[in-house]
Design a protein around this motif. Structure first.
Motif, PDB file in Angstrom:
ATOM      1  N   ALA A  78       0.840  -1.046   0.013  1.00 23.97           N
ATOM      2  CA  ALA A  78       0.119  -0.143  -0.085  1.00 23.97           C
ATOM      3  C   ALA A  78       0.819   1.233  -0.043  1.00 23.97           C
ATOM      4  O   ALA A  78       0.629   2.152  -0.831  1.00 23.97           O
ATOM      5  N   VAL A  79       1.941   1.339   0.874  1.00 24.88           N
ATOM      6  CA  VAL A  79       2.893   2.337   0.710  1.00 24.88           C
ATOM      7  C   VAL A  79       3.466   2.478  -0.370  1.00 24.88           C
ATOM      8  O   VAL A  79       3.731   3.700  -1.099  1.00 24.88           O
ATOM      9  N   ALA A  80       4.046   1.342  -1.004  1.00 27.81           N
ATOM     10  CA  ALA A  80       4.820   1.349  -2.332  1.00 27.81           C
ATOM     11  C   ALA A  80       3.925   1.964  -3.391  1.00 27.81           C
ATOM     12  O   ALA A  80       4.212   2.704  -4.213  1.00 27.81           O
ATOM     13  N   ASP A  81       2.511   1.832  -3.502  1.00 25.68           N
ATOM     14  CA  ASP A  81       1.619   2.548  -4.445  1.00 25.68           C
ATOM     15  C   ASP A  81       1.484   3.911  -4.331  1.00 25.68           C
ATOM     16  O   ASP A  81       1.740   4.711  -5.172  1.00 25.68           O
ATOM     17  N   LEU A 126      -1.097  14.023  -5.484  1.00 30.80           N
ATOM     18  CA  LEU A 126      -1.078  13.017  -4.686  1.00 30.80           C
ATOM     19  C   LEU A 126      -2.030  13.137  -3.727  1.00 30.80           C
ATOM     20  O   LEU A 126      -2.945  11.778  -3.391  1.00 30.80           O
ATOM     21  N   SER A 127      -2.724  14.064  -3.047  1.00 29.48           N
ATOM     22  CA  SER A 127      -3.765  14.212  -2.210  1.00 29.48           C
ATOM     23  C   SER A 127      -4.977  13.715  -2.997  1.00 29.48           C
ATOM     24  O   SER A 127      -5.712  12.943  -2.350  1.00 29.48           O
ATOM     25  N   SER A 128      -5.280  14.040  -4.043  1.00 26.16           N
ATOM     26  CA  SER A 128      -6.488  13.717  -4.804  1.00 26.16           C
ATOM     27  C   SER A 128      -6.412  12.206  -5.290  1.00 26.16           C
ATOM     28  O   SER A 128      -7.442  11.761  -5.056  1.00 26.16           O
ATOM     29  N   TRP A 129      -5.063  11.685  -5.595  1.00 26.87           N
ATOM     30  CA  TRP A 129      -4.985  10.219  -5.807  1.00 26.87           C
ATOM     31  C   TRP A 129      -5.349   9.554  -4.699  1.00 26.87           C
ATOM     32  O   TRP A 129      -5.922   8.543  -4.899  1.00 26.87           O
ATOM     33  N   GLY A 133      -9.103   5.278  -1.815  1.00 33.47           N
ATOM     34  CA  GLY A 133      -9.679   4.785  -0.675  1.00 33.47           C
ATOM     35  C   GLY A 133      -9.085   5.106   0.666  1.00 33.47           C
ATOM     36  O   GLY A 133      -9.265   4.518   1.465  1.00 33.47           O
ATOM     37  N   TRP A 134      -8.228   6.044   0.284  1.00 29.31           N
ATOM     38  CA  TRP A 134      -7.245   6.517   1.550  1.00 29.31           C
ATOM     39  C   TRP A 134      -8.059   7.495   2.559  1.00 29.31           C
ATOM     40  O   TRP A 134      -9.041   8.278   1.842  1.00 29.31           O
ATOM     41  N   GLN A 135      -8.171   7.420   3.604  1.00 22.40           N
ATOM     42  CA  GLN A 135      -9.124   8.499   4.632  1.00 22.40           C
ATOM     43  C   GLN A 135      -7.856   9.463   4.908  1.00 22.40           C
ATOM     44  O   GLN A 135      -6.933   8.992   5.371  1.00 22.40           O
ATOM     45  N   ILE A 136      -8.388  10.507   4.285  1.00 25.53           N
ATOM     46  CA  ILE A 136      -7.348  11.775   4.557  1.00 25.53           C
ATOM     47  C   ILE A 136      -7.689  12.414   5.707  1.00 25.53           C
ATOM     48  O   ILE A 136      -8.831  12.930   5.925  1.00 25.53           O
ATOM     49  N   ALA A 137      -6.602  12.783   6.472  1.00 22.29           N
ATOM     50  CA  ALA A 137      -6.837  13.640   7.920  1.00 22.29           C
ATOM     51  C   ALA A 137      -6.517  15.051   7.560  1.00 22.29           C
ATOM     52  O   ALA A 137      -5.840  15.164   6.736  1.00 22.29           O
ATOM     53  N   PRO A 138      -7.063  15.870   8.415  1.00 21.72           N
ATOM     54  CA  PRO A 138      -6.671  17.330   8.369  1.00 21.72           C
ATOM     55  C   PRO A 138      -4.991  17.414   8.552  1.00 21.72           C
ATOM     56  O   PRO A 138      -4.449  16.940   9.191  1.00 21.72           O
ATOM     57  N   SER A 139      -4.551  18.083   7.465  1.00 21.05           N
ATOM     58  CA  SER A 139      -3.007  18.254   7.665  1.00 21.05           C
ATOM     59  C   SER A 139      -2.522  19.352   8.547  1.00 21.05           C
ATOM     60  O   SER A 139      -3.470  20.378   8.836  1.00 21.05           O
ATOM     61  N   VAL A 147      -1.443  13.774   5.512  1.00 16.57           N
ATOM     62  CA  VAL A 147      -1.601  12.523   6.657  1.00 16.57           C
ATOM     63  C   VAL A 147      -2.936  11.811   6.172  1.00 16.57           C
ATOM     64  O   VAL A 147      -4.049  12.295   5.789  1.00 16.57           O
ATOM     65  N   ALA A 148      -2.619  10.359   6.105  1.00 14.18           N
ATOM     66  CA  ALA A 148      -3.898   9.566   5.657  1.00 14.18           C
ATOM     67  C   ALA A 148      -3.945   8.195   6.351  1.00 14.18           C
ATOM     68  O   ALA A 148      -2.718   7.935   6.972  1.00 14.18           O
TER      69      ALA A 148
END
Length: 190
Positions: free
Chosen positions: A30-33, A84-87, A92-98, A111-112
């Motif tokens: 997942a991180v490598a993606d 990257l944030s959009s991608w 399916g990543w949950q983005i946290a407030p930066s 942060v996700a």
């Protein structure tokens, strides 16, 4: 498994080791993606991410990667982070407030998390370079896996065997491509 779906305390050591290996592979994949979305070449390895660490009643993994020294997005770093944030959000990543910083700090941070892919927290931190000033981009990825049931010390013993001295060759590569097969068992038994 118990009726509640949690592993029984009687799980064999071999099963726990194989489960940890599978968790580690899913986490690193997942991180490598995310890494490939930014740069598909070799990244510098900070923390390899194969050593189980205790968390609550289980274990987790931590890894750290940096772009190669001298790397530059040629002034496009903040735009690449926005892409990257959009991608990340679309995949399916949950983005946290930066985090926000004060005046004079130009870091761009994402942060996700993606618990279903065993990633509890992912931090992508960019300090953008300024091409006109000849400075380069500094980007680091830090990731922590989800806390999984199991004995971190027991898994580490199976991973490394009883260490009587610090090995001269840790088996950790200095550079690794996101397409490389993640290592888990790096040491010969003996």
């Amino acid at each position: 498994m118990s009726p509640s779906g949690t592993p029984n305390a009687t799980s064999t050591g071999a099963a726990s080791f194989e489960e940890a290996k599978a968790v580690n592979l899913e986490f690193k994949t997942a991180v490598a993606d995310v890494q490939k979305h930014l740069f598909d070449g070799e990244w510098r390895v900070g923390e390899y991410g194969d050593v189980p660490e205790s968390c609550g009643d289980g274990y987790q993994f931590f890894l750290r990667r940096k772009l190669p020294q001298g790397f530059s997005f040629d002034g496009q770093g903040p735009e690449r982070m926005a892409e990257l944030s959009s991608w990340i959000g679309a995949n399916g990543w949950q983005i946290a407030p930066s985090p926000t910083y004060g005046e004079g700090i130009d870091n761009v941070v994402i942060v996700a998390g993606k618990p279903e892919a065993r990633v509890a927290r992912l931090d992508v931190d960019l300090l953008p370079g300024v091409a006109a000033e000849g400075t380069v981009d500094v980007l680091e990825i830090r990731a922590t896996s989800t806390c999984e049931p199991g004995d971190a010390a027991g898994i580490l013993d199976q991973l490394r065997g009883p260490l009587t001295a610090v090995p001269e060759d840790t088996g950790i590569p200095d550079l690794e491509s996101p397409d490389a097969t993640p290592l888990f068992e790096r040491f010969e038994e003996g």
